[in-house]
Design an enzyme around this catalytic site. Sequence first.
Site, PDB file in Angstrom:
ATOM      1  N   GLU A 186      -0.677  -9.089  -1.542  1.00  0.00           N
ATOM      2  CA  GLU A 186      -2.258  -9.597  -1.590  1.00  0.00           C
ATOM      3  C   GLU A 186      -2.768  -9.453  -2.438  1.00  0.00           C
ATOM      4  OE1 GLU A 186      -2.727  -6.476   1.937  1.00  0.00           O
ATOM      5  OE2 GLU A 186      -4.184  -7.908   3.216  1.00  0.00           O
TER       6      GLU A 186
ATOM      7  N   GLY B 174       0.730  -5.017   0.547  1.00  0.00           N
ATOM      8  CA  GLY B 174      -0.694  -5.048  -0.659  1.00  0.00           C
ATOM      9  C   GLY B 174      -0.091  -5.627  -1.972  1.00  0.00           C
TER      10      GLY B 174
ATOM     11  N   GLU C 142       3.486  -5.291   6.911  1.00  0.00           N
ATOM     12  CA  GLU C 142       2.891  -5.128   7.655  1.00  0.00           C
ATOM     13  C   GLU C 142       3.453  -4.370   9.378  1.00  0.00           C
ATOM     14  OE1 GLU C 142       1.947  -6.359   4.874  1.00  0.00           O
ATOM     15  OE2 GLU C 142       0.747  -5.614   4.296  1.00  0.00           O
TER      16      GLU C 142
ATOM     17  N   ALA D 267       1.079  -1.220   0.164  1.00  0.00           N
ATOM     18  CA  ALA D 267       0.039  -0.107  -0.107  1.00  0.00           C
ATOM     19  C   ALA D 267       1.169   1.595   0.219  1.00  0.00           C
ATOM     20  CB  ALA D 267      -0.875  -0.020   1.332  1.00  0.00           C
TER      21      ALA D 267
HETATM   22  N1  3HC Z   1       4.408   3.160   0.175  1.00  0.00           N
HETATM   23  C1  3HC Z   1       5.002   4.802  -0.033  1.00  0.00           C
HETATM   24  N2  3HC Z   1       6.441   5.131  -0.312  1.00  0.00           N
HETATM   25  C2  3HC Z   1       7.851   3.877  -0.137  1.00  0.00           C
HETATM   26  C3  3HC Z   1       6.712   2.752  -0.420  1.00  0.00           C
HETATM   27  C4  3HC Z   1       5.257   2.050   0.476  1.00  0.00           C
HETATM   28  N3  3HC Z   1       4.860   1.584   1.028  1.00  0.00           N
HETATM   29  N4  3HC Z   1       8.119   1.737  -0.259  1.00  0.00           N
HETATM   30  C5  3HC Z   1       8.814   2.118  -0.251  1.00  0.00           C
HETATM   31  N5  3HC Z   1       8.289   3.765  -0.947  1.00  0.00           N
HETATM   32  C6  3HC Z   1       8.864   5.105  -0.601  1.00  0.00           C
HETATM   33  C7  3HC Z   1      10.473   5.651   0.124  1.00  0.00           C
HETATM   34  O1  3HC Z   1       9.812   5.783   1.190  1.00  0.00           O
HETATM   35  C8  3HC Z   1      12.157   6.307  -0.805  1.00  0.00           C
HETATM   36  O2  3HC Z   1      11.073   7.413  -1.140  1.00  0.00           O
HETATM   37  P1  3HC Z   1      12.435   8.210  -0.664  1.00  0.00           P
HETATM   38  O3  3HC Z   1      13.521   7.887  -2.252  1.00  0.00           O
HETATM   39  O4  3HC Z   1      11.243   9.743  -1.317  1.00  0.00           O
HETATM   40  O5  3HC Z   1      13.238   8.075   0.369  1.00  0.00           O
HETATM   41  C9  3HC Z   1      11.760   5.228  -1.744  1.00  0.00           C
HETATM   42  O6  3HC Z   1      10.075   4.586  -1.742  1.00  0.00           O
HETATM   43  C10 3HC Z   1      12.605   4.197  -2.120  1.00  0.00           C
HETATM   44  O7  3HC Z   1      12.544   2.923  -1.050  1.00  0.00           O
HETATM   45  P2  3HC Z   1      13.899   2.373  -0.078  1.00  0.00           P
HETATM   46  O8  3HC Z   1      14.427   3.946  -0.300  1.00  0.00           O
HETATM   47  O9  3HC Z   1      13.263   2.067   1.186  1.00  0.00           O
HETATM   48  O10 3HC Z   1      14.306   1.699  -1.366  1.00  0.00           O
HETATM   49  P3  3HC Z   1      14.928   0.550  -1.685  1.00  0.00           P
HETATM   50  O11 3HC Z   1      14.703  -0.291  -2.443  1.00  0.00           O
HETATM   51  O12 3HC Z   1      16.249   0.510  -0.048  1.00  0.00           O
HETATM   52  O13 3HC Z   1      13.690  -0.992  -0.732  1.00  0.00           O
HETATM   53  C11 3HC Z   1      11.465  -1.723  -0.643  1.00  0.00           C
HETATM   54  C12 3HC Z   1      12.606  -0.701  -1.311  1.00  0.00           C
HETATM   55  C13 3HC Z   1      12.308  -3.141  -0.565  1.00  0.00           C
HETATM   56  C14 3HC Z   1      10.249  -2.156  -1.524  1.00  0.00           C
HETATM   57  C15 3HC Z   1      11.241  -1.032   0.806  1.00  0.00           C
HETATM   58  O14 3HC Z   1      11.124   0.685  -0.104  1.00  0.00           O
HETATM   59  C16 3HC Z   1      10.439  -1.152   1.921  1.00  0.00           C
HETATM   60  O15 3HC Z   1      10.605  -2.121   2.551  1.00  0.00           O
HETATM   61  N6  3HC Z   1       9.151  -0.839   1.863  1.00  0.00           N
HETATM   62  C17 3HC Z   1       8.080  -1.379   2.345  1.00  0.00           C
HETATM   63  C18 3HC Z   1       6.895  -1.769   1.843  1.00  0.00           C
HETATM   64  C19 3HC Z   1       5.923  -1.967   3.197  1.00  0.00           C
HETATM   65  O16 3HC Z   1       6.129  -2.134   4.097  1.00  0.00           O
HETATM   66  N7  3HC Z   1       5.151  -2.701   2.651  1.00  0.00           N
HETATM   67  C20 3HC Z   1       3.573  -3.182   3.230  1.00  0.00           C
HETATM   68  C21 3HC Z   1       3.160  -1.323   3.368  1.00  0.00           C
HETATM   69  S1  3HC Z   1       1.444  -1.839   4.203  1.00  0.00           S
HETATM   70  C22 3HC Z   1       0.714  -2.641   3.262  1.00  0.00           C
HETATM   71  O17 3HC Z   1       0.984  -3.257   2.465  1.00  0.00           O
HETATM   72  C23 3HC Z   1      -1.363  -2.186   3.724  1.00  0.00           C
HETATM   73  C24 3HC Z   1      -1.588  -3.436   3.152  1.00  0.00           C
HETATM   74  O18 3HC Z   1      -1.644  -4.582   3.462  1.00  0.00           O
HETATM   75  C25 3HC Z   1      -3.179  -3.205   3.742  1.00  0.00           C
END
Ligand code: 3HC
Length: 700
Positions: free
Chosen positions: A104, A101, A124, A62
Amino acid sequence: MTSSVRYELVDGIGVITVDNPPVNALSHAVRQGIHDALAAAQQDTSIAVLIVCEGRTFIAGADITEFGKPPKEPHLPDLCNSIEASSKLVVAAVHGTALGGGLEVALACHYRCAVQGARVGFPEVKLGLLPGAGGTQRLPRLIGAGAALDLMTSGNPVDAAQAANLGLIDHIVNGDLGDAALAWCGELAAKDVQRRRTSELAVESVPDGMLDAYRATLARRARGQIAPQKIVDCVEASLTLPFTEGLRIERENFIECLQSPQSAALRHMFFAEREAARVQGLSKDMPLRDVNRVGVIGAGTMGSGIAMNFANAGMQVALLEVSDEALGKGLGIIDRNYQGGVKRGKMSEEQALEYRGRITGTTDYESLSDADLVIEAVFENLELKQEVFGKLDAVCRQGAILATNTSYQNVDRIAAATKRPQDVIGLHFFSPAHIMKLLEVVRAEKTADDVLATCMALAKKIRKTPVVSGVCYGFIGNRMLGHYAREAQLCVIEGATPEQVDAVMEEWGMAMGPLAVFDLAGLDVGFKARQGLPEAERGDPRAFRVADALVEMNRLGQKTGAGFYRYDPDTRKRSSDPVVLTLIEREAAELGVTRGDIDADEIVDRLLFALVNEGMNILDEGIAQRPGDIDVVYVYGYGFPAWRGGPMHYADSVGLAHVLERVREFEQRFGSENWTPAPLLEKLVSNGNTLAEWANSGSE
Ligand code: 3HC
Ligand code: NAI
């Protein structure tokens, strides 16, 4: 479809391509685009639908930046249900990471393929959340409740091969994902395979008591956190209720988590960590210096661990000591650490050998003449460090970066021992250096911008989380810690026991109570640091009476089997020692202090607001770039619970006015020497601002 999603017919297959850089997060435009494309596919001549992503990764979850904003349709759970309900076959093609997500969406597809090396997971929980788009209901149906719980409560991803073993991925693709996925999707369509809808699968039952046992384990492993427990509740629902009911329970729990202070704190940490890597005023395109060969001076506790970081990242390391004997000892520590890593499954035997092979011992400074970076980790003594830097200046090539791992010494004065202060910087690792994530990067007065930028980039290469600090005594972390440590020890003098202080702070969420931490670090370390300071700068002498007396008794902490506690030689388990209580009572009596009860709230507030107040001064002086950087220091370096968001976020969450009120109360009770409200704290309260607002407004 939308600017973030394309739809086209390729070889008869309806290909939905998500293109929302950098990580294809499921923003509103992406959800809408997939929704529209799916609807179009139902009407056209496509024989099947393929969901793929452009760029470096499949959908990484998400869009975290949308959390907290009013939700917009189509909602993700509904989108996943529509994908699953599609009458046309839908296949997901995964590369990079399919997370949260994103996974998912993939689970809602009828089949999934992934390129070798792709990773999938539900992170998450690391944001204080649970999978909220059917993940908690579909995953147990697909891979069983036990494996689903492990995946969702750890938050750690698995690679494509493991995912295939679990039954999460149906087909692994070699080579180019686009063509191979298209071909596989075509094959499935040609066979007119069944639309495999995960929600229709039965969940395998689990043994009696399994969920309760899981909850009990989580209560220890994820102490104080609500999301992991709620994941178990959702998995229980998947076992006992129809799918749609399970989805309802999941939604309720997801919303509760999303609105919790814990999730707000963890999301703050997610962005703070990424923000901390950026240096204000430095251009992103700054040319960096090449670093391939590294020298480390001093193979003690820190030097040995520091050397491992660089060797593990593929660099050649020369480790320098004063004698063959000291060198042998240091290399011995390294060998044991690698063996430990293999035993704990962190690396294979071959990897350990390869990494170890990159470290060479030396006693000759000339061996550092071709190093690109040298890190000094000798005893904590300014004159010695200056002498070492003088030698480095003589032998190192021009342009080499010269770094010190000092905990407290003035990096400007160390730099002044060379004729190239622009190449000198502080790289402050935390113990154990091969494990702890934090790296304080200390920018001295004359440090060149490209040296700083190179070190920030290098930190990422060696898998550390860097935070920039200016020069001051103890930099960000240890300077603040001095205040926290003072209050912990004053509480002990005034009436609390070490056990009480530690239990209260551990219950609050700290990984380890402060007195137990001092025992772990060695009481002699603080003792020597104090001795190195003029008396006026040592801080409140009452605070260190007990620690100093323990050092005099050679109770240096864990390493001598006793300090504030006694330690079991085999298990290292700590236990109370009546000798310590007698000592505390004696010191209190000598100071004329009448010991009395101190309640848990006071302990928490005194320790934490001492941290916060000093953090405010650090911000005011520009030592830290932003409040979030301080939070990163405390969460990654000092065992501060991430779900509290670091000390500065915590201050915002309880309200700065409340913090100030307590600081003023402590000033009244304990005197202004230890408790002068920080001017920034007073200013923010009088303006009615939070720290976050202040940081976002450009820290005016
Ligand atoms: N939403 C918005 N922005 C995100 C994001 C997300 N899910 N994931 C990464 N970004 C952004 C980061 O903030 C960063 O922004 P910046 O360059 O302005 O600082 C940019 O994308 C690049 O991210 P990273 O520097 O972390 O890049 P990496 O290549 O090192 O890592 C990744 C990539 C493994 C995808 C890592 O970003 C990550 O772990 N992201 C989070 C993933 C996550 O937690 N997903 C679950 C979200 S909650 C959800 O999905 C709820 C659902 O169940 C309903
Ligand atoms: P240590 O005492 O374990 O190791 C220091 C090593 O330096 C010894 O092996 C010694 O033989 C060697 N040494 C001394 N003079 C030398 C010289 N002239 N040339 C080459 N080697 C020399 O000390 P530790 O704990 O590793 O600390 C080193 C530095 O790291 C200190 O500045 C300390 O403040 C800092 N530090 C320590 C942390 C800790 O938790 N121990 C955490 C972060 C920083």
